[in-house]
Write a protein that holds these residues in place. Structure first.
Motif, PDB file in Angstrom:
ATOM      1  N   VAL A 100      -1.441  -6.925  -0.786  1.00 26.60           N
ATOM      2  CA  VAL A 100      -1.014  -5.383  -0.439  1.00 26.60           C
ATOM      3  C   VAL A 100      -0.271  -5.293   0.873  1.00 26.60           C
ATOM      4  O   VAL A 100       0.433  -4.499   1.214  1.00 26.60           O
ATOM      5  N   ASP A 101      -0.096  -6.499   1.879  1.00 28.58           N
ATOM      6  CA  ASP A 101       0.578  -6.311   2.959  1.00 28.58           C
ATOM      7  C   ASP A 101       1.287  -7.762   3.226  1.00 28.58           C
ATOM      8  O   ASP A 101       0.698  -8.858   3.017  1.00 28.58           O
ATOM      9  N   GLU A 133       0.969  -1.345  -0.144  1.00 29.89           N
ATOM     10  CA  GLU A 133      -0.100   0.011  -0.087  1.00 29.89           C
ATOM     11  C   GLU A 133       0.828   1.296   0.081  1.00 29.89           C
ATOM     12  O   GLU A 133       0.240   2.184  -0.676  1.00 29.89           O
TER      13      GLU A 133
END
Length: 174
Positions: free
Chosen positions: A154-155, A124
């Protein structure tokens, strides 16, 4: 005139073409200059061995080179876990990940399979330029390697064995 303007504004942003044994993608920079993105020969050579090696969970980590013109191998991790791979990922730079994941089936026989999964890791907090550079060649890479199970992450903390197994089991191969 306005019809011509609309036509040019909806033209594809990139064009795929066959060159030698390698696919390349012509991208347009904000200045309008074409930039070719190719899959590095080393990636293709490692991929040939990687896709048939089926004993333990393994991962290929790939990135764009500094010029943004080639997808290159960053690291090859054998006999690993998703959690180990997640620890190796940079916090703010995208990566392309391919897993040969050891999956024990919930059937009477207890079959063990090794599905291939392509994970597009886009943190992100990466900058817009990196988002643009990494998002465009994603389809090129998946098509070149023939991967149909494509997932986004995204993480890095979300990249766990449980998450990957759930994603693999919830998709159907094209």
């Amino acid at each position: 005139f306005s019809l011509l303007f609309v036509f040019y504004s909806i033209l594809p942003f990139f064009v795929c073409r066959k060159k030698d044994s390698n696919l390349e993608m012509a991208q347009r920079t904000p200045e309008g200059m074409a930039v070719d993105v190719a899959v590095d020969e080393e990636v293709l050579a490692v991929w040939k061995k990687f896709r048939t090696k089926q004993k333990t969970t393994s991962a290929m980590i790939m990135k764009l080179n500094k010029e943004g013109s080639k997808i290159v191998l960053d690291e090859l991790m054998e006999d690993t876990t998703c959690e180990d791979v997640a620890e190796e990922l940079p916090e703010s730079v995208p990566r392309y990940l391919i897993f040969s994941y050891r999956l024990e089936r919930d059937d009477d026989v207890g079959r063990i399979t090794f599905p291939l999964a392509f994970v597009y890791y886009m943190p992100e907090n990466c900058n817009d330029r990196q988002r643009m550079l990494y998002s465009r060649p994603t389809k090129l890479l998946s098509d070149t390697l023939g991967l149909s199970k494509i997932f986004s992450c995204v993480d890095a903390e979300d990249l766990t064995s449980e998450w990957l197994q759930k994603e693999i089991l919830s998709t159907k191969t094209r």
